[in-house]
Design an enzyme around this catalytic site. Structure first.
Site: not given
Ligand code: OSB
Ligand code: MG
Length: 389
Positions: A153, A179, A181, A206, A231, A256, A280, A308
């Site tokens: 990510s 992925k 953001k 995402d 996402e 999510d 999660k 994650g």
């Molecule tokens: O939206 O998936 C998410 C990290 C913190 C809060 C929300 C998200 C995330 C990540 C990181 O995308 C994923 C990771 O731990 O590698």
């Molecule tokens: Mg997410």
């Protein structure tokens, strides 16, 4: 509790042994991230988390509460989770003998919400349970994979060339899915540039709830980038607008934030709010709940993958065990330990490493299958409390 256990045939099938909990320790820790991680809801440079350990019969189980210092991703914070664990969840376990960690969730039924607080303590009970059975946590959960597919990510960066460089690096390390953001203004142009340089890679975006249905036309433009999924584009609590958007998009929506329980998952699938679910355990109240969502998605052929929360090695080990379940059919946000933290800050041994084929091995030792480095944990602890039960 016992009656409840007896009415659950799954528990009878296990080697039934009562675990009498002896003590619980709760600590708040803080780790510095290797580099800042930025999403549509904010930028962070440090990771606070709660680490919970439960002791019984010479064994110790570990869990991680993924609530952060601020209520951006969810309303829970390390402070609210501390209060809920200390004042409600631990007292509810006092004097209880557990046969199976599935019993923890119903024992906390009076406490509404606070899934991350519940999950942190419940994870520790799962680790303890697996250790008492002398099997891996993955096996205790019903997992059958020996390795899981790893994706990465990538947070919001200051410009597109930097992002392209990070993608290149991640691919050369072997990550099987990228992925990115996104947020309004950091979306179409970015993805177009990525697709120009990397036309074939498995790519997802995402938004962490940064758009509304009024942005539907802009989100529709993303269809041309052949994303594996989009996402959580809309509201963190929304299902209806996502259903509307999904009808207009070719790209599968993955939820999510909106999926906080098995009931939410049922509703989302019924409404057509998504075609994929990110699971999660923290967001849904623990591993038992996460497994229930996995099971219902599997029955309907809905792919799931493990999300994650910038976990330490303890939470990462839990994620690996969860992702070993058969329905986790897409690459997970479970990357190597070194992705987020300096090697000297990894709290478990051995650290999680990416195999050259972009997978991470699921430990097969008892419980989490990794050793918690308690002196290191001590060094990053801000606050600590113990309970004798
Ligand atoms: O939206 O998936 C998410 C990290 C913190 C809060 C929300 C998200 C995330 C990540 C990181 O995308 C994923 C990771 O731990 O590698
Ligand atoms: Mg997410």
């Amino acid at each position: 509790m016992l009656l409840q256990a007896l009415s659950n045939p799954r528990i009878i099938a296990y080697n039934v042994a009562m675990i009498k909990l002896e003590s619980i320790s709760l600590r708040e820790i803080e780790l510095s991230l290797l580099r800042p991680f930025e999403t549509s809801f904010g930028r962070q440079q440090r990771r606070r988390a709660l680490i919970i350990s439960v002791q019984a019969e010479g064994l110790r189980g570990w869990g991680e509460c993924v609530a952060g210092s601020d209520p951006w991703y969810s309303y829970e914070t390390t402070r609210t989770a501390w209060q809920i664990i200390a004042d409600y969840l631990i007292p509810a376990l006092a004097g209880l003998s557990l046969e199976h960690p599935d019993e923890a969730w119903p024992s906390w039924a009076r406490v509404r919400g606070h899934p991350m607080a519940k999950a942190g303590l419940e994870q520790a009970l799962w680790d303890l349970y697996a250790k008492s059975q002398d099997i891996s946590l993955a096996r205790a959960l019903g997992g059958d994979k020996t390795e899981i597919e790893s994706g990465i990510s990538i947070g919001i960066q200051s410009d597109i060339p930097i992002t392209l460089k990070l993608i290149e690096e991640s691919l050369s390390q072997g990550y099987r899915r990228i992925k990115l953001k996104i947020k309004p203004g950091w979306d179409v142009q970015l993805l177009a540039a990525v697709r120009t340089d990397f036309p074939k890679i498995r790519l997802t975006a995402d938004a962490n709830a940064a758009y509304t249905l009024a942005d539907a036309a802009r989100l529709k433009e993303l269809d041309r980038f052949d994303l594996l999924m989009l996402e959580q584009p809309l509201g963190y609590d929304d299902l209806l607008d996502h259903a509307d958007l999904q009808r207009r998009l070719k790209t599968p929506i993955c939820l999510d934030e909106s999926i906080k329980s098995p009931a939410d998952a049922c509703r989302a699938l019924e409404l057509g709010s998504c075609r994929i679910i990110n699971i999660k355990s923290g967001r849904v109240g623990g591993l038992s709940q996460a497994k229930a969502i996995h099971d219902l998605c599997r029955a309907q052929d809905i792919p799931v993958w493990c999300g994650g929360m910038l976990e330490t090695g303890i939470g990462r080990a839990h994620n690996l065990a969860l992702a070993s379940l058969p329905g986790f059919s897409l690459p997970n946000d479970i990357s190597a330990s070194e992705r987020y933290y300096l090697p000297e800050l990894e709290l478990v041994e051995p650290p999680f490493e990416l195999d050259t084929n972009g997978t991470i091995s699921v430990p097969d030792g008892p419980g989490l299958g990794v050793r918690v480095l308690e002196e290191r944990l001590e060094r990053v602890t801000l606050k600590r409390q113990e309970w004798q039960l």
